[in-house]
Design a protein around this motif. Structure first.
Motif, PDB file in Angstrom:
ATOM      1  N   SER A  51      -5.254   1.129   2.092  1.00 23.65           N
ATOM      2  CA  SER A  51      -4.681   1.925   3.176  1.00 23.65           C
ATOM      3  C   SER A  51      -4.392   1.050   4.378  1.00 23.65           C
ATOM      4  O   SER A  51      -4.775  -0.124   4.413  1.00 23.65           O
ATOM      5  N   ASP A  52      -3.740   1.647   5.368  1.00 26.88           N
ATOM      6  CA  ASP A  52      -3.419   0.962   6.624  1.00 26.88           C
ATOM      7  C   ASP A  52      -2.536  -0.263   6.394  1.00 26.88           C
ATOM      8  O   ASP A  52      -2.735  -1.308   7.012  1.00 26.88           O
ATOM      9  N   VAL A  53      -1.539  -0.106   5.507  1.00 24.83           N
ATOM     10  CA  VAL A  53      -0.627  -1.206   5.188  1.00 24.83           C
ATOM     11  C   VAL A  53       0.789  -0.780   5.572  1.00 24.83           C
ATOM     12  O   VAL A  53       1.249   0.302   5.180  1.00 24.83           O
ATOM     13  N   LEU A  54       1.475  -1.623   6.337  1.00 25.89           N
ATOM     14  CA  LEU A  54       2.860  -1.337   6.695  1.00 25.89           C
ATOM     15  C   LEU A  54       3.758  -1.584   5.492  1.00 25.89           C
ATOM     16  O   LEU A  54       3.626  -2.612   4.824  1.00 25.89           O
ATOM     17  N   VAL A  55       4.634  -0.620   5.223  1.00 23.30           N
ATOM     18  CA  VAL A  55       5.505  -0.710   4.056  1.00 23.30           C
ATOM     19  C   VAL A  55       6.931  -0.349   4.454  1.00 23.30           C
ATOM     20  O   VAL A  55       7.157   0.413   5.383  1.00 23.30           O
ATOM     21  N   GLU A  56       7.864  -0.912   3.715  1.00 22.04           N
ATOM     22  CA  GLU A  56       9.271  -0.557   3.852  1.00 22.04           C
ATOM     23  C   GLU A  56       9.762  -0.212   2.460  1.00 22.04           C
ATOM     24  O   GLU A  56       9.692  -1.054   1.556  1.00 22.04           O
ATOM     25  N   VAL A  57      10.210   1.018   2.280  1.00 17.92           N
ATOM     26  CA  VAL A  57      10.587   1.492   0.947  1.00 17.92           C
ATOM     27  C   VAL A  57      11.892   2.276   0.990  1.00 17.92           C
ATOM     28  O   VAL A  57      12.295   2.788   2.028  1.00 17.92           O
TER      29      VAL A  57
END
Length: 147
Positions: A51-57
């Motif tokens: 958790s607490d992970v920046l993602v771009e999807v």
């Protein structure tokens, strides 16, 4: 004020307005230097229960849910990623505009923070941070940026 002074003042106003228009047309969402992962890594985050992970999807809207109106209001919908994992999107509509034109089957491009859960996870922080302490998130839908 002389005619020459007024013309010079108008010229500077036109130049300033031109820079303002140019800056607005080249605006990109503010991003701090962060480690972010792409769609292919979401499955890895899910399997590792991170958790607490920046993602771009990028994903396809597969279900539109009712708004969550407890506390800060959130527009909620589920996207299906290319690897078939589904993720809940919780978009804060107290801080960012609602995506009124959202429909099932639409493609969305999202930058936010991933939180693990046993159903695939949640991406939130899809909005600007008024305190400017968290990287600004966003959703792009049909060429429109929501943050």
């Amino acid at each position: 004020m002389s005619k020459a002074s007024r013309q010079k003042q108008r010229l500077w106003l036109v130049i300033a307005f031109g820079f303002l228009i140019w800056g607005a047309s080249h605006y990109q969402p503010y991003q701090q230097n962060v480690n972010k992962v792409d769609t292919a890594s979401i499955s890895s985050l899910y399997q590792q229960q991170k958790s607490d992970v920046l993602v771009e999807v990028k994903g396809t809207v597969s279900r539109i849910l009712s708004d969550d109106n407890k506390g800060s209001r959130h527009q909620r919908f589920i996207i299906t990623l290319p690897d078939k994992l589904t993720v809940l999107i919780a978009h804060n509509i107290d801080l960012a505009p609602r995506i009124d034109s959202l429909n099932m089957g639409d493609e969305v491009h999202i930058f936010g923070e991933y939180e693990w859960n046993d159903k695939g996870g949640v991406i939130h922080w899809t909005h600007h941070d008024p305190a400017n302490k968290h990287p600004h998130g966003w959703i792009r839908h049909k060429g429109q940026l929501y943050q």
